[in-house]
Design a protein around this motif. Structure first.
Motif, PDB file in Angstrom:
ATOM      1  N   HIS A  45      -3.706   3.503  -0.861  1.00 27.06           N
ATOM      2  CA  HIS A  45      -3.909   2.984  -2.071  1.00 27.06           C
ATOM      3  C   HIS A  45      -3.443   1.511  -1.677  1.00 27.06           C
ATOM      4  N   VAL A  97      -8.998   2.274  -2.638  1.00 26.97           N
ATOM      5  CA  VAL A  97      -8.317   3.650  -1.950  1.00 26.97           C
ATOM      6  C   VAL A  97      -9.177   4.050  -0.848  1.00 26.97           C
ATOM      7  N   ASP A 141      -8.189   4.325  -9.326  1.00 27.36           N
ATOM      8  CA  ASP A 141      -8.985   3.656  -8.781  1.00 27.36           C
ATOM      9  C   ASP A 141      -8.871   2.368  -8.889  1.00 27.36           C
ATOM     10  N   PRO A 142      -9.957   1.522  -7.917  1.00 24.43           N
ATOM     11  CA  PRO A 142      -9.644  -0.085  -7.962  1.00 24.43           C
ATOM     12  C   PRO A 142      -9.930  -0.421  -9.355  1.00 24.43           C
ATOM     13  N   PHE A 188      -2.652  -2.414  -3.123  1.00 31.93           N
ATOM     14  CA  PHE A 188      -2.636  -2.951  -4.249  1.00 31.93           C
ATOM     15  C   PHE A 188      -2.094  -4.402  -4.235  1.00 31.93           C
ATOM     16  N   GLU A 226      -2.112  -4.176  -9.379  1.00 30.01           N
ATOM     17  CA  GLU A 226      -3.472  -3.743  -9.545  1.00 30.01           C
ATOM     18  C   GLU A 226      -3.980  -3.061  -8.387  1.00 30.01           C
ATOM     19  N   ILE A 227      -4.370  -1.838  -8.425  1.00 29.69           N
ATOM     20  CA  ILE A 227      -5.035  -1.145  -7.315  1.00 29.69           C
ATOM     21  C   ILE A 227      -6.341  -2.066  -6.930  1.00 29.69           C
ATOM     22  N   CYS A 281       1.034  -1.241  -0.095  1.00 27.94           N
ATOM     23  CA  CYS A 281      -0.171  -0.066  -0.224  1.00 27.94           C
ATOM     24  C   CYS A 281       0.775   1.137  -0.018  1.00 27.94           C
TER      25      CYS A 281
END
Length: 112
Positions: A107, A61, A40-41, A109, A57-58, A31
Motif C-alpha cells: 500500500h 495498492v 483502495d486508492p 500512501f 491517503e492511499i 508504504c
C-alpha cells in the motif's frame, strides 16, 4: 481568509506497530506491505501519537513478493536495510519463517 475545501471521505483502519507510527510521523514510511488489502486508492487512514493525529491517503495498492519489498522498498517502508525489514516482519509472524517468495500487497500512501 483561505479556506481549503476537502471532500469528506470515510476513514479506514490500518493497524501499525508503535515503531511504524514513529516512522510515519518522521516521514520515513510511505508504504506498507501486508498479507491482505486494507484499502483502495483515495481512501484515508489515520495514525495517532501523543494525541496528535496525522491523515494519509492511499495512492495505490500493488501485489508484490516479500523479497522484492525487502530488496527495493525497505527504505520507503521505513527501514535502513533489507535485513532490518526482514527481521521486523519475521518478528510480526511470531516465530514463523518469512518466505521471501510470499505474495502480499504493498500500500503506497502520502500524508494529507
Amino acid at each position: 481568509m483561505d479556506w481549503e475545501v476537502r471532500e469528506m471521505r470515510e476513514v479506514i483502519e490500518i493497524p501499525f506497530r508503535k515503531l511504524m507510527i514513529e516512522r510515519l510521523f518522521e516521514g520515513r514510511k510511505v508504504c506498507t506491505w501486508r498479507s491482505k488489502v486494507y484499502g483502495d486508492p483515495r481512501q484515508v487512514f489515520e495514525v495517532e501519537r501523543d494525541n496528535i493525529k496525522k491523515s494519509f491517503e492511499i495512492l495505490g495498492v500493488v501485489p508484490m513478493r516479500a523479497g522484492y519489498v525487502a530488496r527495493y522498498l525497505h527504505r520507503p517502508e521505513g527501514f535502513d536495510s533489507e535485513e532490518e525489514w526482514i527481521g521486523f516482519v519475521a518478528r510480526l509472524r511470531r516465530g514463523h519463517r518469512l518466505d521471501l517468495d510470499q505474495w502480499g500487497y504493498t500500500h503506497f500512501f502520502a500524508e494529507l
